[in-house]
Write a protein that holds these residues in place. Structure first.
Motif, PDB file in Angstrom:
ATOM      1  N   ALA A 147       9.602  -9.562   0.855  1.00 54.84           N
ATOM      2  CA  ALA A 147      10.752 -10.293   0.338  1.00 54.84           C
ATOM      3  C   ALA A 147      11.979  -9.439   0.032  1.00 54.84           C
ATOM      4  N   THR A 148      11.800  -8.160  -0.300  1.00 56.45           N
ATOM      5  CA  THR A 148      12.914  -7.377  -0.811  1.00 56.45           C
ATOM      6  C   THR A 148      13.298  -6.223   0.087  1.00 56.45           C
ATOM      7  N   VAL A 149      12.387  -5.286   0.297  1.00 61.18           N
ATOM      8  CA  VAL A 149      12.720  -4.046   0.983  1.00 61.18           C
ATOM      9  C   VAL A 149      12.117  -3.968   2.377  1.00 61.18           C
ATOM     10  N   GLY A 150      10.894  -4.429   2.567  1.00 59.88           N
ATOM     11  CA  GLY A 150      10.259  -4.453   3.867  1.00 59.88           C
ATOM     12  C   GLY A 150       9.524  -3.193   4.253  1.00 59.88           C
ATOM     13  N   TYR A 151       8.930  -2.481   3.318  1.00 62.32           N
ATOM     14  CA  TYR A 151       8.170  -1.280   3.637  1.00 62.32           C
ATOM     15  C   TYR A 151       6.684  -1.607   3.770  1.00 62.32           C
ATOM     16  N   GLN A 152       5.906  -0.636   4.205  1.00 59.29           N
ATOM     17  CA  GLN A 152       4.482  -0.818   4.404  1.00 59.29           C
ATOM     18  C   GLN A 152       3.692  -0.127   3.301  1.00 59.29           C
ATOM     19  N   PRO A 153       3.077  -0.880   2.381  1.00 60.57           N
ATOM     20  CA  PRO A 153       2.229  -0.255   1.359  1.00 60.57           C
ATOM     21  C   PRO A 153       0.862   0.092   1.931  1.00 60.57           C
ATOM     22  N   ILE A 154       0.157   0.984   1.252  1.00 58.34           N
ATOM     23  CA  ILE A 154      -1.151   1.454   1.687  1.00 58.34           C
ATOM     24  C   ILE A 154      -2.203   1.046   0.659  1.00 58.34           C
ATOM     25  N   PRO A 155      -3.092   0.108   0.992  1.00 56.39           N
ATOM     26  CA  PRO A 155      -4.183  -0.249   0.081  1.00 56.39           C
ATOM     27  C   PRO A 155      -5.467   0.484   0.453  1.00 56.39           C
ATOM     28  N   TYR A 156      -6.227   0.912  -0.547  1.00 55.21           N
ATOM     29  CA  TYR A 156      -7.534   1.499  -0.285  1.00 55.21           C
ATOM     30  C   TYR A 156      -8.420   1.306  -1.510  1.00 55.21           C
ATOM     31  N   ALA A 157      -9.717   1.237  -1.273  1.00 57.27           N
ATOM     32  CA  ALA A 157     -10.671   1.016  -2.360  1.00 57.27           C
ATOM     33  C   ALA A 157     -10.885   2.307  -3.119  1.00 57.27           C
ATOM     34  N   ILE A 158     -10.757   2.239  -4.430  1.00 58.74           N
ATOM     35  CA  ILE A 158     -10.924   3.409  -5.288  1.00 58.74           C
ATOM     36  C   ILE A 158     -12.271   3.371  -6.021  1.00 58.74           C
ATOM     37  N   SER A 159     -12.823   2.182  -6.198  1.00 56.34           N
ATOM     38  CA  SER A 159     -14.110   2.037  -6.867  1.00 56.34           C
ATOM     39  C   SER A 159     -14.802   0.816  -6.283  1.00 56.34           C
ATOM     40  N   SER A 160     -15.952   0.476  -6.814  1.00 64.44           N
ATOM     41  CA  SER A 160     -16.680  -0.669  -6.265  1.00 64.44           C
ATOM     42  C   SER A 160     -16.003  -1.998  -6.567  1.00 64.44           C
ATOM     43  N   THR A 161     -15.051  -2.013  -7.511  1.00 64.90           N
ATOM     44  CA  THR A 161     -14.432  -3.283  -7.912  1.00 64.90           C
ATOM     45  C   THR A 161     -12.905  -3.263  -7.883  1.00 64.90           C
ATOM     46  N   GLN A 162     -12.297  -2.216  -7.344  1.00 66.35           N
ATOM     47  CA  GLN A 162     -10.838  -2.104  -7.431  1.00 66.35           C
ATOM     48  C   GLN A 162     -10.233  -1.523  -6.159  1.00 66.35           C
ATOM     49  N   ILE A 163      -9.126  -2.114  -5.744  1.00 62.05           N
ATOM     50  CA  ILE A 163      -8.314  -1.597  -4.645  1.00 62.05           C
ATOM     51  C   ILE A 163      -6.999  -1.131  -5.247  1.00 62.05           C
ATOM     52  N   ASN A 164      -6.573   0.066  -4.895  1.00 64.24           N
ATOM     53  CA  ASN A 164      -5.281   0.587  -5.330  1.00 64.24           C
ATOM     54  C   ASN A 164      -4.297   0.493  -4.176  1.00 64.24           C
ATOM     55  N   MET A 165      -3.033   0.292  -4.510  1.00 68.01           N
ATOM     56  CA  MET A 165      -2.020   0.189  -3.478  1.00 68.01           C
ATOM     57  C   MET A 165      -0.781   0.990  -3.871  1.00 68.01           C
ATOM     58  N   PHE A 166      -0.387   1.886  -2.987  1.00 69.53           N
ATOM     59  CA  PHE A 166       0.803   2.715  -3.155  1.00 69.53           C
ATOM     60  C   PHE A 166       1.821   2.357  -2.086  1.00 69.53           C
ATOM     61  N   LYS A 167       3.041   2.763  -2.313  1.00 68.64           N
ATOM     62  CA  LYS A 167       4.050   2.726  -1.274  1.00 68.64           C
ATOM     63  C   LYS A 167       3.700   3.814  -0.259  1.00 68.64           C
ATOM     64  N   TYR A 168       4.256   3.758   0.924  1.00 67.79           N
ATOM     65  CA  TYR A 168       3.955   4.731   1.981  1.00 67.79           C
ATOM     66  C   TYR A 168       4.167   6.176   1.544  1.00 67.79           C
ATOM     67  N   ASP A 169       5.039   6.434   0.565  1.00 69.44           N
ATOM     68  CA  ASP A 169       5.282   7.797   0.080  1.00 69.44           C
ATOM     69  C   ASP A 169       4.537   8.072  -1.236  1.00 69.44           C
ATOM     70  N   TRP A 170       3.510   7.274  -1.547  1.00 68.76           N
ATOM     71  CA  TRP A 170       2.639   7.411  -2.708  1.00 68.76           C
ATOM     72  C   TRP A 170       3.348   7.119  -4.034  1.00 68.76           C
ATOM     73  N   THR A 171       4.426   6.332  -3.988  1.00 69.57           N
ATOM     74  CA  THR A 171       5.104   5.905  -5.206  1.00 69.57           C
ATOM     75  C   THR A 171       4.776   4.441  -5.476  1.00 69.57           C
ATOM     76  N   TYR A 172       5.255   3.937  -6.597  1.00 67.39           N
ATOM     77  CA  TYR A 172       4.979   2.558  -7.020  1.00 67.39           C
ATOM     78  C   TYR A 172       5.618   1.562  -6.057  1.00 67.39           C
ATOM     79  N   PRO A 173       4.830   0.621  -5.525  1.00 66.58           N
ATOM     80  CA  PRO A 173       5.388  -0.325  -4.555  1.00 66.58           C
ATOM     81  C   PRO A 173       5.989  -1.588  -5.163  1.00 66.58           C
ATOM     82  N   GLY A 174       5.787  -1.820  -6.459  1.00 69.72           N
ATOM     83  CA  GLY A 174       6.186  -3.088  -7.062  1.00 69.72           C
ATOM     84  C   GLY A 174       7.636  -3.131  -7.495  1.00 69.72           C
ATOM     85  N   GLY A 175       8.054  -4.316  -7.881  1.00 66.01           N
ATOM     86  CA  GLY A 175       9.390  -4.557  -8.392  1.00 66.01           C
ATOM     87  C   GLY A 175       9.621  -6.049  -8.516  1.00 66.01           C
ATOM     88  N   LEU A 176      10.704  -6.424  -9.149  1.00 69.54           N
ATOM     89  CA  LEU A 176      11.053  -7.829  -9.344  1.00 69.54           C
ATOM     90  C   LEU A 176      11.140  -8.545  -8.008  1.00 69.54           C
TER      91      LEU A 176
END
Length: 134
Positions: free
Chosen positions: A93-122
């Motif tokens: 909706a806003t910027v159009g970049y590709q985030p990277i999701p990966y499983a960090i534990s048996s119950t959680q997926i973490n997601m970073f921006k392509y440069d390992w920064t926070y991907p979220g925002g309003l």
């Protein structure tokens, strides 16, 4: 057993019986590693074939609050065998970049921006697909 029997085919696997297939919907829980995402909407579907789980989810951060760090996706429909995941996504909706999701534990997926920064925002809206072993 019950399922699809592939034993007539050549192979060296320990089991040639596909006895587990499921499709369904789930509601991902979205949070940030640091701070708090104040509000979001989310939905998802899954397909489980044997031990392979594929999730397709969308979520929109309607108020990022103090969210920072990385995005945590929980309330998975099936646990993850840690280290066995691959995924991709797009912030639409806003910027159009590709985030990277990966499983960090048996119950959680973490997601970073392509440069390992926070991907979220309003009003950031994400479409994510990830497959992992259960």
């Amino acid at each position: 057993g019950k399922g699809i029997d592939f034993s007539a085919t050549a192979g060296t696997g320990t089991s040639e019986l596909l006895a587990d297939y499921e499709e369904g919907t789930w509601t991902p829980t979205i949070a940030s590693n640091t701070g708090t995402i104040t509000s979001y909407t989310s939905s998802g579907t899954y397909t489980k074939t044997g031990r392979l789980v594929t999730l397709i989810l969308t979520f929109k951060i309607t108020n990022n609050g103090t969210g920072a760090g990385f995005i945590k996706i929980t309330n998975l429909p099936f646990n993850v065998v840690t280290g066995n995941s691959a995924g991709t996504g797009v912030e639409f909706a806003t910027v159009g970049y590709q985030p990277i999701p990966y499983a960090i534990s048996s119950t959680q997926i973490n997601m970073f921006k392509y440069d390992w920064t926070y991907p979220g925002g309003l009003n950031h809206e994400f479409y994510v697909t990830i497959s992992y072993q259960n």
